[in-house]
Design an enzyme around this catalytic site. Structure first.
Site, PDB file in Angstrom:
ATOM      1  N   ILE A 121     -10.034-112.843 -19.816  1.00 57.24           N
ATOM      2  CA  ILE A 121      -8.831-113.656 -19.652  1.00 57.24           C
ATOM      3  C   ILE A 121      -8.499-113.849 -18.187  1.00 57.24           C
ATOM      4  O   ILE A 121      -8.053-114.921 -17.774  1.00 57.24           O
ATOM      5  CB  ILE A 121      -7.683-112.983 -20.439  1.00 57.24           C
ATOM      6  CG1 ILE A 121      -7.977-113.059 -21.946  1.00 57.24           C
ATOM      7  CG2 ILE A 121      -6.337-113.624 -20.127  1.00 57.24           C
ATOM      8  CD1 ILE A 121      -7.237-112.048 -22.781  1.00 57.24           C
ATOM      9  N   ASP A 122      -8.730-112.820 -17.370  1.00 55.42           N
ATOM     10  CA  ASP A 122      -8.435-112.904 -15.943  1.00 55.42           C
ATOM     11  C   ASP A 122      -9.291-113.978 -15.273  1.00 55.42           C
ATOM     12  O   ASP A 122      -8.795-114.837 -14.537  1.00 55.42           O
ATOM     13  CB  ASP A 122      -8.680-111.539 -15.302  1.00 55.42           C
ATOM     14  CG  ASP A 122      -7.700-111.221 -14.189  1.00 55.42           C
ATOM     15  OD1 ASP A 122      -6.746-111.992 -13.990  1.00 55.42           O
ATOM     16  OD2 ASP A 122      -7.877-110.194 -13.520  1.00 55.42           O
ATOM     17  N   ASP A 123     -10.601-113.914 -15.499  1.00 61.81           N
ATOM     18  CA  ASP A 123     -11.481-114.929 -14.914  1.00 61.81           C
ATOM     19  C   ASP A 123     -11.130-116.318 -15.408  1.00 61.81           C
ATOM     20  O   ASP A 123     -11.146-117.283 -14.633  1.00 61.81           O
ATOM     21  CB  ASP A 123     -12.939-114.609 -15.260  1.00 61.81           C
ATOM     22  CG  ASP A 123     -13.570-113.674 -14.252  1.00 61.81           C
ATOM     23  OD1 ASP A 123     -14.102-114.154 -13.243  1.00 61.81           O
ATOM     24  OD2 ASP A 123     -13.515-112.450 -14.465  1.00 61.81           O
TER      25      ASP A 123
END
Length: 665
Positions: free
Chosen positions: A406-408
């Site tokens: 989710i961060d990327d």
């Protein structure tokens, strides 16, 4: 062997004092700060552009600790593939990290760590270092004084058990039948974070097989008492989780002796299928070293010979984790735990765009082309908890289609939106799919974890086996902040799901005004992530939460004008915001303050002056300190590109202003 470069042999890092202590003169701000910042931005832009690969991506070295190198040599010894050249090159890297007291730390300037020291010692023995050599004798004495092998983490003792240096009977049980637990049952494999899940499944096979290769030498010098290397430990009271799981482990030991052969064989075969199905196109597993290493061992124990296509691809993928450099005494080999091209590329794209590079600059367009090709459009393990959700997102590594994160995904979308691409429809489609997938991965509490939704069980961390760091993936402030910032830039600031994320962030603010940083060190990273998200989502700079965060950053600014935070803040709250100034952490603080409207404040001016003054002639910054986090305190990372992309982002926003939510390039 040699000490760390700061001369610290495991004690507290020498700190730049906090503002107001009077132990140093406060750094002065040059009269021509605007001009100095602009020059630093230009030099940093040129340096970062020069690092781009021909295909459009960026990747800095990902430095962790010498257990990666030690375990690589142990794997090669186990498989009969250890060659003298590799061993010698790895040994040069391992020796260079030893403290004067004989220990090895897990991060630059940190205290010695027992398991790391034992693994480094064994690796050097494999490379031919004799136990009577002064650096080896110091290491063995340091380890014995802290409990020896018996005091090491479970993973270290597993590696030693592979060669008979530790008894399998003295390790926690991990039965392969775990693969059959239904998804609703506690401690099923999907209760673990993806990195732990990928490691535990192959280790269930290793635990069941209990292989022992002939030991090339004894390790009596690493035991406090070689005649009694594993003294019994008293059981914890049954009233607590520790006592309960210790007794469960005893029951599993009995089960190991009487497990039905057919069931055990079927469970190991099911684990093997699970492993093979998750091998990536480049031969690796999850794009990270530990699951790849244990998957190779497990499959080998189940009859896969080294020439089998699965094994051959897996071993070749591990070779690609090695970074070779030239040293004064010969080649030096460092093993990366992981590689970060998608993460580095999106951050570099954001940095260059915010530094004023034209939105249609060929380097940015090429980067977007590469990121678009990396989009993941098939389901992965995340779909176990979100079976109806359509895929769309990005992973951290070159190849990791089963575990987009989710961060990327949030940062890639922010990067895509900063570039004027010749095929805007293609960009729009990818960004829309990524945003939809990210929204679908929201946890029940309104926040976001890194790889899974609602991966919050408290039980996995209680297992005797799981003493190696965080093994679940609960929501974090930094990931949630990046998602909220992305959604705001996608025009979804008013969406109820975004507002739930904002509410969660406001509720998770620490009493002193900062936010905990799960994936970066630590409160400076968390705060540097959250403030841009809150302001992008529409909170005014006068909001009380923003004011508290701004005040906290002011109190922890170092006298030299920079910011730093030592990894010990994960274990001791007194270290929060305290540490030697670093380029990346100074940049995070500046990014937060600039988002809060503090451009003309004295802390911002001093921070910008520090970045400009510490920049090297080639436009880069030096940063030996570890500012990235794998597991809080237990596993730390020095992302070699952080020292470049984040200072450039901060300087660019100081010179050119803040990016506008919902704006087009």
């Amino acid at each position: 062997m040699t000490a760390t470069t700061d001369g610290n042999a495991g004690g507290p890092v020498p700190l730049a004092p906090a503002a107001g202590t009077g132990r140093r003169h406060r750094a002065t701000v040059p009269h021509d700060l605007e001009e100095a910042a602009a020059r630093a931005t230009e030099r940093a832009t040129a340096h970062l552009l020069a690092l781009q690969a021909p295909d459009g991506w960026w990747k800095g070295d990902l430095e962790t600790n010498v257990t990666m190198d030690a375990e690589d040599l142990l794997l090669r010894q186990f498989l009969g593939r250890l060659d003298p050249g590799t061993a010698a090159a790895a040994a040069r890297h391992i020796r260079a990290g030893q403290h004067e007291d004989g220990a090895w730390p897990t991060f630059h300037g940190g205290p010695g760590d027992l398991s790391t020291t034992v693994e480094a010692y064994v690796a050097l023995r494999l490379a031919g270092d004799p136990p009577e050599a002064p650096h080896m004798a110091r290491a063995a004495a340091w380890a014995r004084a802290r409990g020896g092998i018996a005091g090491c983490r479970v993973f270290t003792r597993i590696w030693l058990a592979l060669f008979g240096w530790w008894r399998w009977e003295d390790l926690p049980e991990l039965p392969p039948e775990l693969i059959y637990l239904p998804r609703w049952f506690p401690l099923n494999i999907y209760d673990f974070g993806c990195w732990a899940r990928q490691t535990i499944v192959p280790l269930t096979v290793v635990s069941a097989k209990r292989p022992v290769r002939p030991a090339p030498f004894p390790l009596d010098e690493l035991h406090t008492d070689p005649a009694d290397p594993a003294p019994p430990r008293p059981l914890a009271p049954l009233t607590g989780w520790d006592g309960l799981f210790q007794r469960l482990d005893k029951a599993l030991r009995v089960y190991h002796r009487f497990a039905p052969r057919g069931l055990r064989r079927a469970a190991m075969n099911s684990a093997a299928r699970w492993i093979v199905e998750r091998q990536e196109n480049d031969g690796c597993w999850g794009g990270i070293q530990p699951p790849a290493v244990y998957s190779v061992i497990a499959l080998h124990l189940l009859g896969y010979d080294l020439d089998h296509p699965v094994m051959r691809a897996g071993l070749e993928s591990l070779d690609r984790f090695a970074v070779w450099t030239d040293g004064p005494d010969g080649p030096v080999r460092m093993v990366e735990a992981c590689q970060s091209p998608v993460w580095d590329t999106c951050l570099a794209t954001i940095a260059l765009a915010d530094a004023g590079l034209p939105a249609d600059h060929p380097a940015l367009v090429k980067a977007v082309d590469w990121m678009l090709d990396e989009e993941i459009t098939r389901p992965g393990d995340w779909s176990v908890r979100r079976p109806g959700l359509q895929p769309g997102g990005w992973a951290f590594e070159f190849h990791n289609d089963n575990y987009p994160d989710i961060d990327d995904t949030a940062e890639v979308i922010l990067a895509l939106r900063r570039v004027r691409h010749p095929d805007p429809a293609r960009v729009e489609g990818a960004a829309a799919r990524g945003a939809r997938w990210t929204l679908g991965m929201q946890s029940r509490n309104g926040a976001w974890g890194a790889f899974d939704a609602d991966n919050t069980s408290a039980l996995p961390n209680k297992l005797p086996f799981c003493d190696f760091g965080e093994v679940v993936d609960p929501p974090s402030a930094d990931v949630t902040a990046h998602v909220v910032e992305m959604l705001a830039h996608e025009g979804l600031a008013a969406d109820p799901r975004t507002r739930r994320g904002v509410d969660w962030l406001l509720a998770s603010q620490e009493p002193h005004g900062a936010w905990f940083g799960r994936w970066g060190v630590n409160h400076v990273y968390g705060t540097g992530s959250v403030l841009p998200a809150l302001t992008a989502a529409g909170l005014p700079p006068s909001h009380p939460a923003i004011r508290r965060a701004v005040a906290w950053l002011g109190t922890v600014q170092n006298e030299d004008g920079g910011w730093g935070e030592d990894l010990r803040s994960y274990a001791d709250p007194a270290w929060a915001g305290r540490g030697t100034s670093t380029a990346s952490q100074t940049a995070w603080a500046l990014i937060a303050l600039l988002a809060a409207g503090e451009r003309e404040s004295e802390p911002v001016r001093r921070g910008v002056a520090w970045l400009a003054a510490t920049q090297r002639e080639d436009g880069s910054w030096d940063e030996p300190y570890f500012t990235g986090t794998g597991f809080p305190w237990d596993f730390s990372i020095n992302y070699h590109l952080y020292r470049q992309v984040f200072p450039l982002t901060a300087l660019g926003r100081y010179v050119h202003g803040e990016p506008s939510p919902g704006g087009s390039p």
